[in-house]
Design a protein around this motif. Structure first.
Motif, PDB file in Angstrom:
ATOM      1  N   THR A 653      43.623  39.155 120.851  1.00 28.58           N
ATOM      2  CA  THR A 653      43.421  37.731 120.567  1.00 28.58           C
ATOM      3  C   THR A 653      42.048  37.343 121.092  1.00 28.58           C
ATOM      4  O   THR A 653      41.707  37.657 122.236  1.00 28.58           O
ATOM      5  CB  THR A 653      44.496  36.879 121.245  1.00 28.58           C
ATOM      6  OG1 THR A 653      45.792  37.311 120.806  1.00 28.58           O
ATOM      7  CG2 THR A 653      44.306  35.398 120.925  1.00 28.58           C
ATOM      8  N   TYR A 654      41.261  36.680 120.258  1.00 30.90           N
ATOM      9  CA  TYR A 654      39.897  36.301 120.653  1.00 30.90           C
ATOM     10  C   TYR A 654      39.725  34.796 120.469  1.00 30.90           C
ATOM     11  O   TYR A 654      40.102  34.235 119.435  1.00 30.90           O
ATOM     12  CB  TYR A 654      38.872  37.041 119.798  1.00 30.90           C
ATOM     13  CG  TYR A 654      37.439  36.752 120.169  1.00 30.90           C
ATOM     14  CD1 TYR A 654      36.867  37.322 121.309  1.00 30.90           C
ATOM     15  CD2 TYR A 654      36.652  35.904 119.386  1.00 30.90           C
ATOM     16  CE1 TYR A 654      35.546  37.054 121.660  1.00 30.90           C
ATOM     17  CE2 TYR A 654      35.339  35.635 119.727  1.00 30.90           C
ATOM     18  CZ  TYR A 654      34.789  36.215 120.866  1.00 30.90           C
ATOM     19  OH  TYR A 654      33.487  35.944 121.209  1.00 30.90           O
ATOM     20  N   ASP A 656      36.782  31.882 120.618  1.00 28.66           N
ATOM     21  CA  ASP A 656      35.327  31.737 120.650  1.00 28.66           C
ATOM     22  C   ASP A 656      34.915  30.523 121.483  1.00 28.66           C
ATOM     23  O   ASP A 656      35.759  29.838 122.083  1.00 28.66           O
ATOM     24  CB  ASP A 656      34.746  31.677 119.236  1.00 28.66           C
ATOM     25  CG  ASP A 656      35.196  30.444 118.445  1.00 28.66           C
ATOM     26  OD1 ASP A 656      35.645  29.457 119.069  1.00 28.66           O
ATOM     27  OD2 ASP A 656      35.082  30.452 117.209  1.00 28.66           O
ATOM     28  N   ALA A 660      38.260  28.259 118.984  1.00 27.13           N
ATOM     29  CA  ALA A 660      38.981  28.731 117.808  1.00 27.13           C
ATOM     30  C   ALA A 660      39.605  30.089 118.101  1.00 27.13           C
ATOM     31  O   ALA A 660      38.955  30.978 118.649  1.00 27.13           O
ATOM     32  CB  ALA A 660      38.037  28.830 116.608  1.00 27.13           C
ATOM     33  N   SER A 662      41.444  33.671 117.024  1.00 22.63           N
ATOM     34  CA  SER A 662      41.630  34.690 115.988  1.00 22.63           C
ATOM     35  C   SER A 662      42.478  35.800 116.589  1.00 22.63           C
ATOM     36  O   SER A 662      42.394  36.080 117.781  1.00 22.63           O
ATOM     37  CB  SER A 662      40.282  35.268 115.534  1.00 22.63           C
ATOM     38  OG  SER A 662      39.423  34.246 115.055  1.00 22.63           O
ATOM     39  N   ARG A 663      43.296  36.453 115.740  1.00 22.05           N
ATOM     40  CA  ARG A 663      44.184  37.486 116.258  1.00 22.05           C
ATOM     41  C   ARG A 663      44.269  38.643 115.268  1.00 22.05           C
ATOM     42  O   ARG A 663      44.370  38.435 114.064  1.00 22.05           O
ATOM     43  CB  ARG A 663      45.563  36.889 116.529  1.00 22.05           C
ATOM     44  CG  ARG A 663      46.550  37.849 117.167  1.00 22.05           C
ATOM     45  CD  ARG A 663      47.833  37.113 117.565  1.00 22.05           C
ATOM     46  NE  ARG A 663      47.603  36.243 118.714  1.00 22.05           N
ATOM     47  CZ  ARG A 663      48.110  35.028 118.839  1.00 22.05           C
ATOM     48  NH1 ARG A 663      48.853  34.516 117.869  1.00 22.05           N
ATOM     49  NH2 ARG A 663      47.863  34.311 119.917  1.00 22.05           N
ATOM     50  N   TRP A 664      44.166  39.865 115.800  1.00 23.44           N
ATOM     51  CA  TRP A 664      44.263  41.071 114.978  1.00 23.44           C
ATOM     52  C   TRP A 664      45.067  42.128 115.723  1.00 23.44           C
ATOM     53  O   TRP A 664      45.098  42.150 116.957  1.00 23.44           O
ATOM     54  CB  TRP A 664      42.884  41.682 114.696  1.00 23.44           C
ATOM     55  CG  TRP A 664      41.841  40.748 114.182  1.00 23.44           C
ATOM     56  CD1 TRP A 664      41.557  40.451 112.878  1.00 23.44           C
ATOM     57  CD2 TRP A 664      40.883  40.009 114.958  1.00 23.44           C
ATOM     58  NE1 TRP A 664      40.504  39.577 112.792  1.00 23.44           N
ATOM     59  CE2 TRP A 664      40.061  39.284 114.064  1.00 23.44           C
ATOM     60  CE3 TRP A 664      40.639  39.875 116.321  1.00 23.44           C
ATOM     61  CZ2 TRP A 664      39.026  38.452 114.482  1.00 23.44           C
ATOM     62  CZ3 TRP A 664      39.608  39.053 116.757  1.00 23.44           C
ATOM     63  CH2 TRP A 664      38.814  38.353 115.833  1.00 23.44           C
ATOM     64  N   ILE A 669      41.339  45.194 113.615  1.00 23.19           N
ATOM     65  CA  ILE A 669      40.020  44.756 114.089  1.00 23.19           C
ATOM     66  C   ILE A 669      38.980  45.871 113.945  1.00 23.19           C
ATOM     67  O   ILE A 669      37.806  45.608 113.701  1.00 23.19           O
ATOM     68  CB  ILE A 669      40.095  44.252 115.545  1.00 23.19           C
ATOM     69  CG1 ILE A 669      38.807  43.501 115.923  1.00 23.19           C
ATOM     70  CG2 ILE A 669      40.335  45.378 116.532  1.00 23.19           C
ATOM     71  CD1 ILE A 669      38.877  42.810 117.259  1.00 23.19           C
ATOM     72  N   LYS A 672      38.165  45.992 110.107  1.00 25.27           N
ATOM     73  CA  LYS A 672      37.762  44.736 109.466  1.00 25.27           C
ATOM     74  C   LYS A 672      36.304  44.797 109.035  1.00 25.27           C
ATOM     75  O   LYS A 672      35.411  45.138 109.814  1.00 25.27           O
ATOM     76  CB  LYS A 672      37.973  43.560 110.417  1.00 25.27           C
ATOM     77  CG  LYS A 672      37.724  42.198 109.781  1.00 25.27           C
ATOM     78  CD  LYS A 672      38.103  41.085 110.727  1.00 25.27           C
ATOM     79  CE  LYS A 672      37.796  39.711 110.145  1.00 25.27           C
ATOM     80  NZ  LYS A 672      38.531  39.454 108.896  1.00 25.27           N
ATOM     81  N   GLU A 679      29.463  36.605 109.609  1.00 29.38           N
ATOM     82  CA  GLU A 679      30.772  37.077 110.031  1.00 29.38           C
ATOM     83  C   GLU A 679      30.690  38.522 110.531  1.00 29.38           C
ATOM     84  O   GLU A 679      31.334  38.894 111.515  1.00 29.38           O
ATOM     85  CB  GLU A 679      31.765  36.979 108.867  1.00 29.38           C
ATOM     86  CG  GLU A 679      33.172  37.445 109.200  1.00 29.38           C
ATOM     87  CD  GLU A 679      33.890  36.561 110.210  1.00 29.38           C
ATOM     88  OE1 GLU A 679      34.901  37.019 110.773  1.00 29.38           O
ATOM     89  OE2 GLU A 679      33.446  35.419 110.432  1.00 29.38           O
TER      90      GLU A 679
END
Length: 701
Positions: A653-654, A656, A660, A662-664, A669, A672, A679
């Motif tokens: 989980t990141y 920023d 915000a 983001s999860r992978w 990840i 990606k 991006e």
């Protein structure tokens, strides 16, 4: 195929993998077991190691990939050559240098009490007796260096280490320079912004010499007594402007001794020729005050009491201290390991060897062999201590005709520093250690490294324990990056393939407050839980509904934690009332000022006991690491981004800078891809941080 450039924000040290768990010096047939990471710099990392006899040492590791330029080779050569030549009670001992296939190693004395920046962070400021004691030791080391024609050029709290007896040891000679002839002035702009002398920045035509170390002593003295450097701001350009204008002030509300203000003002004189010599500093009335015989180890965390030290005792202590730091004797340059300094090698021959060794085409073994040789100093240098070098127009004119300096100049130094305008200097100087406490002592298994299998994969940990969370995360991250490097697909371990990813990483830290100088670390979790990790290693967490608390403490010397649950209106024991008040204080502050409404925050009102809590936290130079009781490990970087690892590191989980989320999964990840350049660049930066997290686990296992 051309290697892609590293992201500009990534230091060379961050791209280097940790050295092997067993580091071998094949030429001397010695081996060292690697323990925790102690700190890192521009292109090196320092680890604690243990030799075959159980002795603990520090080892500086430089990846050979960072030694492809003449500039970095010159820096390494100078550091080894000068540090190896110096031997003084208050200088970190240099043991040996060697190499293996991947790295160059510098083996040094281990200073078990950390550095003086660590102590300042814990205590906020030093007392006058402590400052007096430490300054005498620092000045003794400086006199020895100057006597042997060496300028340190980067004296700062982060480079002043403390041994287990709380004695100062000067270290990190990466920017040190040798004065090769009387009156020589150096022109390279180098140093740390808060400590750098004005002539280094603003008088490059005349250059600088030994007086820059004297200036740094003045900055250090101010910092110890006041608690922060005299010219400090968050903007590097503003720091330079204040240094140029000599703008600083002494605190009014909590004043320091008048004698200290006077001495600092004398040292921080813009004109280097007007600064006092080292002996003149020691003759100042400030050094007639209370001087302790030693500094107790308890001073690391609390203010020592020297009220029993009389004036007569202080005079005796000062005389003995001066003898201990060899202030009034002159010694020849050090000869290590039975070597004798002879005249068979001339200064000219030494320079020819140097020029050959630092060429990028030259083998590293040649550089190390040359750097190991005893240092030869020109006979034209005066034999007396070089405590001051006056600058004249004639000398400056003569210097223009002299051969180029041996040490490579760093012309872009100022530009690079200006790019860090918003960087917090205290954080930049921080060199805290990641201790091996991340793993229970019975699981360290020193020297028993887990072997890679035929596919370069680490096997899974054999048993599930508190510490295996770190081992498991390191294993999965290592195997994932290995698969990526070999263009293979990484398979998520079966136990994590069908789990609820949202639930697994739902609870983590959303805000925290560091009050470790007095009480501890406060934090708020995404589910509304608020907790404090106290300085005595106990924890108290308030339920999201604010009706109950869990109190967690270890059972005696055991690593087993005992959790008790209390209703805050009826059952709080008297001995916990003060901690409850502090918890409430942290709660009010964080929820009012730090806790924001985010898409991932909520209130779990049904949770009345068994709340998630912080089991440990660790500070590093670039981040702070939290280990949570729900097997989540959170990395809060100082650029205000966060990386949360769960499910054995297989869920990333990141968050920023704009909060915000983001999860992978780990395989997602790594695979990606994006056609959008913005991006793509963002994902490259996230992967760099994820790899850094892997290295933290490697050093902490």
């Amino acid at each position: 195929m051309k290697t892609p450039p590293r992201p500009k924000s990534t230091k060379l040290s961050e791209t280097c993998a940790p050295p092997p768990e067993t580091i071998r010096d094949k030429k001397r047939n010695k081996k060292y077991s690697r323990h925790g990471l102690l700190g890192e710099g521009g292109f090196a990392r320092v680890y604690e190691v243990e030799d075959d006899h159980g002795g603990l040492l520090a080892i500086k590791t430089i990846s050979k990939t960072a030694l492809q330029s003449k500039k970095n080779r010159t820096k390494l050569y100078a550091e080894i050559k000068l540090h190896k030549a110096l031997s003084h009670p208050n200088i970190v001992g240099f043991e040996e240098c060697f190499e293996d296939e991947e790295n160059v190693y510098m083996l040094m004395e281990l200073c078990k009490a950390g550095n003086m920046m660590d102590l300042l962070r814990a205590r906020k400021r030093y007392t006058a007796p402590e400052t007096r004691f430490f300054l005498v030791q620092l000045i003794g080391a400086c006199q020895y260096m100057h006597e042997h024609s060496v300028i340190h050029r980067d004296l700062k709290l982060g480079n002043l280490f403390l041994d287990e007896s709380m004695n100062v040891k000067v270290g990190d000679f990466g920017l040190a320079a040798l004065i090769e002839r009387e009156g020589e002035r150096k022109k390279t702009i180098c140093g740390t912004p808060n400590y750098i002398a004005p002539e280094v920045l603003f008088d490059t035509s005349n250059g600088h010499s030994f007086e820059v170390d004297v200036w740094s002593i003045g900055v250090i003295m101010y910092t110890l007594l006041v608690g922060k450097p005299p010219f400090q701001t968050k903007d590097v350009k503003e720091i330079y402007k204040r240094i140029k204008d000599n703008l600083y002030e002494f605190p009014v509300d909590d004043p320091i001794p008048t004698e200290a203000e006077d001495l600092i003002s004398c040292i921080l004189t813009p004109d280097p020729n007007d600064r006092p010599t080292l002996h003149e500093i020691l003759d100042h009335p400030f050094f007639s005050g209370i001087t302790p015989p030693s500094i107790p180890s308890t001073a690391r965390m609390s203010k020592p009491d020297f009220s029993n030290v009389t004036n007569a005792m202080s005079k005796h202590n000062m005389r003995r201290l001066r003898q201990q730091v060899e202030l009034d004797i002159s010694r020849p340059i050090a000869a290590k390991n039975g070597e004798e300094k002879t005249e068979s090698v001339s200064v000219a021959e030494q320079e020819r060897e140097f020029n050959k060794a630092v060429q990028p085409s030259s083998p590293i073994s040649t550089l190390l062999s040359s750097a190991r040789q005893p240092l030869i100093v020109a006979n034209s240098l005066p034999s007396q201590p070089l405590l001051r070098q006056a600058t004249t127009a004639a000398l400056a004119e003569k210097e223009k005709k002299q051969k180029m300096e041996i040490h490579a100049s760093n012309k872009k130094y100022m530009e690079n520093l200006e790019k860090k305008d918003g960087e917090d200097e205290e954080i930049a100087d921080q060199k805290l250690r990641i201790v091996s406490e991340m793993v229970n002592n019975d699981e360290k298994n020193k020297g028993k490294a887990r072997a890679l299998d035929e596919n370069n994969q680490l096997p899974p940990p054999k048993s599930k324990s508190k510490s295996s969370c770190f081992v498991e995360m390191h294993t999965n991250l290592h195997n994932a990056f290995t698969a990526k490097r070999e263009a293979k697909r990484f398979e998520i371990p079966s136990q994590y393939r069908d789990t609820d990813s949202d639930k697994a990483s739902k609870v983590f830290i959303v805000s925290w407050l560091d009050y470790c100088n007095k009480y501890g670390m406060g934090y708020a979790l995404t589910d509304g839980t608020v907790g404090v990790y106290f300085n005595d290693s106990t924890s108290m967490v308030l339920s999201p509904a604010k009706e109950t608390v869990d109190y967690i403490a270890s059972r005696g010397k055991s690593s087993t934690a005992v959790r008790k649950n209390f209703n805050i209106d009826k059952e709080i024991p008297k001995d916990l009332e003060s901690k409850m008040l502090l918890l409430r204080h942290f709660e009010d502050y964080m929820l009012e000022r730090l806790y924001g409404a985010r898409s991932y925050t909520y209130v779990d009102e049904e949770r009345r006991k068994g709340m998630t809590f912080v089991q440990r936290y660790y500070r590093m130079k670039n981040l702070i690491v939290f280990k949570l009781s729900n097997d989540v490990v959170q990395f809060n970087f100082y650029d205000h981004t966060k990386m949360i690892l769960s499910q054995g590191g297989c869920l990333v989980t990141y968050i920023d800078k704009d909060y915000a989320l983001s999860r992978w999964t780990l395989d997602e990840i790594l695979e990606k891809q994006s056609k959008d350049e913005r991006e793509k660049k963002k994902m490259e930066g996230i992967l760099v941080k994820l790899k850094y997290c892997k290295d933290v686990f490697a050093t902490g296992r």
